[in-house]
Write an enzyme that holds these catalytic residues in place. Structure first.
Site, short mmCIF file in Angstrom:
data_model
loop_
_atom_site.label_atom_id
_atom_site.label_comp_id
_atom_site.label_asym_id
_atom_site.label_seq_id
_atom_site.Cartn_x
_atom_site.Cartn_y
_atom_site.Cartn_z
N PRO A 1 1.08 -1.14 -0.22
CA PRO A 1 0.22 -0.13 0.31
C PRO A 1 0.73 1.16 0.00
O PRO A 1 1.90 1.27 0.69
CB PRO A 1 -0.92 0.32 1.61
CG PRO A 1 -0.85 -1.81 1.45
CD PRO A 1 0.73 -2.10 1.11
N GLU A 2 0.53 2.51 -0.77
CA GLU A 2 1.39 3.81 -1.00
C GLU A 2 -0.11 4.47 -0.56
O GLU A 2 -1.00 3.54 0.33
CB GLU A 2 1.11 3.89 -2.62
CG GLU A 2 2.72 2.44 -3.38
CD GLU A 2 2.78 3.17 -4.67
OE1 GLU A 2 2.87 4.27 -4.99
OE2 GLU A 2 2.76 1.83 -5.20
N HIS B 1 -4.87 -15.79 9.40
CA HIS B 1 -4.41 -14.90 9.00
C HIS B 1 -4.37 -13.42 10.09
O HIS B 1 -4.36 -12.68 10.11
CB HIS B 1 -3.50 -14.69 7.75
CG HIS B 1 -3.40 -15.98 6.89
ND1 HIS B 1 -2.46 -16.74 7.10
CD2 HIS B 1 -3.91 -16.10 5.83
CE1 HIS B 1 -2.07 -17.73 6.23
NE2 HIS B 1 -3.31 -17.61 6.01
N ARG C 1 21.52 15.89 -6.51
CA ARG C 1 21.44 14.35 -6.41
C ARG C 1 22.03 13.21 -8.15
O ARG C 1 20.81 13.67 -8.55
CB ARG C 1 21.05 13.53 -5.41
CG ARG C 1 21.08 13.91 -3.84
CD ARG C 1 19.57 13.23 -3.85
NE ARG C 1 18.73 14.13 -2.47
CZ ARG C 1 18.66 13.32 -1.10
NH1 ARG C 1 19.14 12.18 -1.04
NH2 ARG C 1 18.04 14.46 -0.69
#
Length: 309
Positions: free
Chosen positions: A2-3, A93, A155
């Site tokens: 999940p984001e 679960h 960067r």
């Protein structure tokens, strides 16, 4: 995994379902999920009698705020929270159950068993791992174009792995990085320090736009994600790059290509997202041009000096 949009959707759902509920007891059957404290009895004792006051989010982490304590939870690959009546059968679960005084339960189910839970005194959680090194929140007011540029810095890292770095920007994972880069028209292998100011601004806007639309749609149910009420997200129907290998780009019609960048499956349009210039090739061209200029200039010099016919 999940984001940000999925975790934010879970947060909003749970905020409606559990705020005001008081914990009568806690059952934990998989101790390794509990990171702090790591003893199930101590974990349960700290939470007994506490009441949830809000559910917040920091990056991909949920922050369950109680009276005096904060529970920080990471769902990892397939962690899932749901609220049930205590007489409903417990699914396989299910590893942690918060029993409420009103006869309902908050259950944590995790098929892959990678999720984590940490308990902190309120305020301590932001100064301690795992939250203390997280970067900018892309849906908060502080995420300005200037703040984004500062986070990218100078960067030379490829832009996709850099966006996946949670110490730079939080909440972005594989799905939404692919989507934002596609929307911005930027190739995932472009070095971050080679992006122009206009490209940085375009990418900043694409990140905000993509995440906001995904949150509005309730996230993306690519595999097993559902919110706290068991409902799927719908943003997967609006994806323009991720998971669309071989399908036409919705902008130009060119088939979407799948490659691997930074060890992650990556989806791009080869036309809308131009790849980075090959530096070695560019250097070879530069050296070749220099050699040609030398020969040309030397020939002119020889004619002027009369040293050649």
């Amino acid at each position: 995994m999940p984001e940000l949009p999925e975790v934010e959707t879970v947060r909003r759902t749970l905020n409606e379902l559990i705020v005001g509920k008081t914990i009568a007891g806690v059952t934990a059957t998989l101790p390794r999920i509990l990171q702090k404290p790591d003893d199930p009895q101590a974990f349960a004792a700290m939470l007994e009698g506490r009441t949830f006051t809000s559910v917040e989010r920091r990056g991909k982490f949920l922050r369950f705020v109680l009276d005096g304590l904060v529970l920080v939870s990471h769902l990892r690959m397939e962690g899932r929270f749901g609220v049930y009546r205590e007489d409903e059968p417990t699914e396989k679960h299910t590893h942690v159950v918060f029993h409420f005084t009103d006869g309902t339960e908050l259950r944590y189910k995790d098929v892959r068993q990678f999720g984590t839970m940490h308990l902190f005194l309120e305020g301590e959680e932001l100064r301690s791992p795992p939250l203390n090194k997280l970067g900018l929140e892309p849906l908060e007011g502080g995420f300005t174009p200037d703040a984004f540029r500062l986070a990218l810095g100078r960067r030379s890292t490829k832009i996709k792995p850099l966006l996946l770095n949670q110490e730079v920007i939080v909440g972005l994972g594989n799905i939404y990085v692919d989507e934002a880069l596609h929307l911005a028209g930027i190739h995932p292998e472009r070095p971050a320090d080679e992006l122009t100011k206009s490209e940085q601004d375009r990418l900043h806007s694409a990140i905000v736009q993509t995440l906001a639309a995904a949150v509005e749609a309730g996230g993306s149910s690519i595999k097993s994600y559902v919110n706290g009420q068991g409902e799927m997200g719908m943003f997967q129907h609006a994806l323009k790059a991720y998971g669309r290998t071989g399908e036409p780009c919705l902008t130009c019609g060119t088939p979407i290509e799948r490659t691997v960048v930074g060890g992650r499956g990556t989806h791009t349009c080869p036309v809308c997202q131009k790849g980075p210039r090959n530096k070695s090739a560019a250097q070879d061209v530069s050296r070749g041009d220099a050699a040609k200029r030398y020969v040309r200039n030397n020939a002119v010099k020889q004619r002027l000096d009369g040293s050649s016919e």
